[in-house]
Scaffold this motif. Structure first.
Motif, PDB file in Angstrom:
ATOM      1  N   HIS A  24     -29.181  49.797  32.344  1.00 60.42           N
ATOM      2  CA  HIS A  24     -29.398  50.654  31.174  1.00 60.42           C
ATOM      3  C   HIS A  24     -28.704  49.993  29.981  1.00 60.42           C
ATOM      4  O   HIS A  24     -27.798  49.171  30.149  1.00 60.42           O
ATOM      5  CB  HIS A  24     -28.884  52.072  31.405  1.00 60.42           C
ATOM      6  CG  HIS A  24     -27.400  52.175  31.579  1.00 60.42           C
ATOM      7  ND1 HIS A  24     -26.759  51.932  32.782  1.00 60.42           N
ATOM      8  CD2 HIS A  24     -26.401  52.504  30.704  1.00 60.42           C
ATOM      9  CE1 HIS A  24     -25.466  52.096  32.649  1.00 60.42           C
ATOM     10  NE2 HIS A  24     -25.206  52.444  31.398  1.00 60.42           N
ATOM     11  N   LEU A  27     -27.021  52.802  36.563  1.00 60.47           N
ATOM     12  CA  LEU A  27     -27.292  53.916  35.661  1.00 60.47           C
ATOM     13  C   LEU A  27     -25.992  54.531  35.178  1.00 60.47           C
ATOM     14  O   LEU A  27     -24.940  54.370  35.814  1.00 60.47           O
ATOM     15  CB  LEU A  27     -28.124  54.989  36.380  1.00 60.47           C
ATOM     16  CG  LEU A  27     -29.492  54.555  36.905  1.00 60.47           C
ATOM     17  CD1 LEU A  27     -30.111  55.678  37.713  1.00 60.47           C
ATOM     18  CD2 LEU A  27     -30.408  54.147  35.760  1.00 60.47           C
ATOM     19  N   VAL A  75     -37.320  48.619  31.391  1.00 58.04           N
ATOM     20  CA  VAL A  75     -37.031  49.842  30.633  1.00 58.04           C
ATOM     21  C   VAL A  75     -37.821  49.776  29.330  1.00 58.04           C
ATOM     22  O   VAL A  75     -37.771  48.737  28.662  1.00 58.04           O
ATOM     23  CB  VAL A  75     -35.517  49.962  30.346  1.00 58.04           C
ATOM     24  CG1 VAL A  75     -35.232  51.122  29.404  1.00 58.04           C
ATOM     25  CG2 VAL A  75     -34.732  50.144  31.654  1.00 58.04           C
ATOM     26  N   SER A 121     -31.612  57.324  30.047  1.00 56.13           N
ATOM     27  CA  SER A 121     -31.242  55.910  29.910  1.00 56.13           C
ATOM     28  C   SER A 121     -32.403  54.974  30.200  1.00 56.13           C
ATOM     29  O   SER A 121     -32.370  53.796  29.834  1.00 56.13           O
ATOM     30  CB  SER A 121     -30.088  55.578  30.861  1.00 56.13           C
ATOM     31  OG  SER A 121     -30.526  55.542  32.215  1.00 56.13           O
ATOM     32  N   GLN A 122     -33.442  55.489  30.836  1.00 53.94           N
ATOM     33  CA  GLN A 122     -34.601  54.671  31.190  1.00 53.94           C
ATOM     34  C   GLN A 122     -35.752  54.851  30.206  1.00 53.94           C
ATOM     35  O   GLN A 122     -36.901  54.541  30.517  1.00 53.94           O
ATOM     36  CB  GLN A 122     -35.046  54.993  32.617  1.00 53.94           C
ATOM     37  CG  GLN A 122     -33.956  54.781  33.654  1.00 53.94           C
ATOM     38  CD  GLN A 122     -33.476  53.345  33.703  1.00 53.94           C
ATOM     39  OE1 GLN A 122     -34.204  52.457  34.142  1.00 53.94           O
ATOM     40  NE2 GLN A 122     -32.256  53.092  33.244  1.00 53.94           N
TER      41      GLN A 122
END
Length: 517
Positions: free
Chosen positions: A225, A274, A461, A488-489
């Motif tokens: 991330h 993550l 991402v 975060s993705q």
């Protein structure tokens, strides 16, 4: 997570035709309705040599995934291919069915996996890839040991740690001793008068292809991330979006000033795994991501063998600086279609390659003489080069590398004029098309970021874990329908409007970098 085998889809028609009376002696391959004309087939045998598979509920966990790639569109890191030309799946029950009592099952149906020191097993099964157009192909694949492969989702469509990989490899013995694999180039079709391969009216078939799966993947996919955006103006923690002006102007770009060059770049600190607040939800179904285990997530730095000669030396450097070694994880930004969603733009394909930095640029340069770099880190540092590679599909033999500026603010050449022919030749050889260098504003829009290991394992991402599908209403910031959403993705790089519109008016984005009208 596997759906129905492709044997019950595209290959079902071929199986029915093969069973018709009187057809045994004729190699005629009828394509799907979407195809226009005869098609080709690649088939052969997969030999698996590795750990005994896991079992659960009376069945073998996982399956053998066999992929056929057009040799001109290989997957990263060798090429820029986004998907395989064809896929076949051999279910684990079919591949390991001959093991008999050696295939153990828990009495209560619980998951039962082999111990690390148990002897390996060797089994084989048949595969078939079709329908295929004429061309030259490589066959690659892996055994999905934990049963988490799903070709429809980017977060589950590549091998994970413990899966066993391989392909139609010419130097299997050397690979087992540590050498890089040389995949067999398989020509499908007959040469035309002009030399190009064509599928004849009766179709084309290459049989007896030997595929070996015996190489365990030692690493997990490079899940990450964006922890920080580091800009000349300061640091932004956990940005929702990273923006770079289309006319981005480096303050300094000089081999004699690596610290100033690094400070001039937009950089992303990519943290492994993550954020702590997302791990619990991510590890549980339906996402089931490999995070939160006993071992902390890492991103592993290693050297790239850029010229493919099997040696890691000074020749394996980045194209824009002979003093900087090319490193994994490789970072690639790919332009997305429109202003939402996860679909990559195909007309044209537009890519920005990031600069993988090991601690800092001086330390990175110090790795040029090392052939042993294998360093798992809590994060990776990626510089965003203000340069875009544009590959228009209607001109498959051409491409353009556009740099936002010819010189930095201190009047240093970004790419010395004397080096332009060499860089153009290197890119042309790598991509199999003539690449020319141009100067102008970068194509504006949204870009996804992928980290890629030398094994071909990658993570992108934004992805499905962070973006709600149309069928999943986003009821809150952390929910897509009935499942968790990982914010975060859902981070993109946006190439935005220029800081100096006059510059872009005088130096517009090259035409091959623009979508068709």
């Amino acid at each position: 997570m596997l759906g129905p085998s492709p044997r019950t889809g595209p290959l079902l028609l071929g199986a029915l035709l093969a069973a018709l009376p009187g057809c045994e002696g004729a190699d005629v391959f009828i394509p799907l309705p979407a195809q226009s004309g005869p098609a080709g087939v690649l088939d052969g045998t997969v030999t698996y040599s590795g750990p005994r598979p896991c079992t659960k509920d009376g069945r073998v966990v996982g399956a053998a995934i066999v992929l056929g790639f057009d040799a001109r569109r290989l997957p990263p890191p060798e090429g820029l291919g986004a998907s395989a030309a064809s896929l076949d799946v051999i279910p684990g029950d079919e591949l390991f069915g001959g093991l008999g009592p050696a295939l153990r099952h828990a009495p209560d149906g619980a998951l039962l996996c082999p111990e690390p020191d148990e002897p390996h097993v060797t089994v084989s099964g048949a595969f078939r890839l079709s329908p295929l157009p004429a061309g030259t192909y490589q066959v690659r694949g892996f055994y999905d040991h934990d049963g988490d492969f799903d070709p429809l989702f980017g977060i589950a469509n590549l091998p994970t740690q413990g899966d066993v990989g391989g392909g139609a490899i010419e130097n299997v013995g050397e690979v087992l001793a540590g050498a890089p694999p040389r995949y067999r180039e398989i020509a499908l079709g007959t040469p035309s008068a002009g030399g190009a391969l064509e599928i004849p009216e009766t179709g084309a078939r290459v049989s007896g292809i030997a595929v070996t799966f015996s190489l365990p993947f030692p690493l997990e996919r490079p899940i990450f991330h964006v922890a920080e955006l580091i800009a000349p103006s300061g640091v932004t923690p956990r940005p929702d979006e990273v923006v770079m002006a289309s006319d981005y102007w480096l303050d300094t770009f000089s081999p004699t000033d690596p610290e100033g060059t690094e400070a001039s770049l937009l950089r992303l600190r990519l943290a492994a795994g993550l954020p702590a607040g997302e791990i619990a939800a991510a590890a549980k179904p339906p996402l089931s991501l490999p995070v939160g285990g006993a071992t902390a997530s890492t991103l592993t730095y290693a050297r790239q063998d850029v010229n493919g000669d099997g040696a890691l030396d000074a020749a394996d450097h980045v194209p824009d600086a002979a003093l900087l070694p090319a490193l994994f994880p490789m970072a690639v930004f790919a332009k997305l279609e429109g202003d939402a969603g996860l679909v990559s733009q195909a007309a044209p394909t537009v890519l920005l390659q990031g600069l993988t930095i090991y601690e800092d640029l001086p330390t990175t340069a110090g790795q040029l003489g090392s052939d042993t770099l294998n360093d798992p880190k809590e994060s990776a540092l990626i510089g965003i080069r203000p340069a875009a590679l544009c590959l228009p599909p209607e001109r498959p033999d051409e491409g353009v590398l556009v740099l936002s500026r010819k010189r930095d603010r201190n009047d240093n050449e970004i790419l010395p004029e004397r080096d332009v022919p060499e860089v153009e030749a290197a890119l042309s050889a790598q991509l199999g098309r003539t690449i020319t260098i141009a100067y102008g504003c970068l194509p504006e829009g949204r870009y996804a970021l992928s980290l890629v290991y030398g094994t071909g394992q990658a993570w992108t991402v934004p992805n499905e874990a962070g973006v709600c599908a149309p069928s999943e209403p986003r009821t809150s910031a952390g929910v897509c329908g009935q499942r968790p959403r990982l914010a975060s993705q859902d981070v993109v790089l946006r190439i935005g409007p220029p800081d100096d519109p006059v510059y872009c008016a005088q130096n517009p984005t090259p035409e091959p970098c623009l979508p068709p009208p």
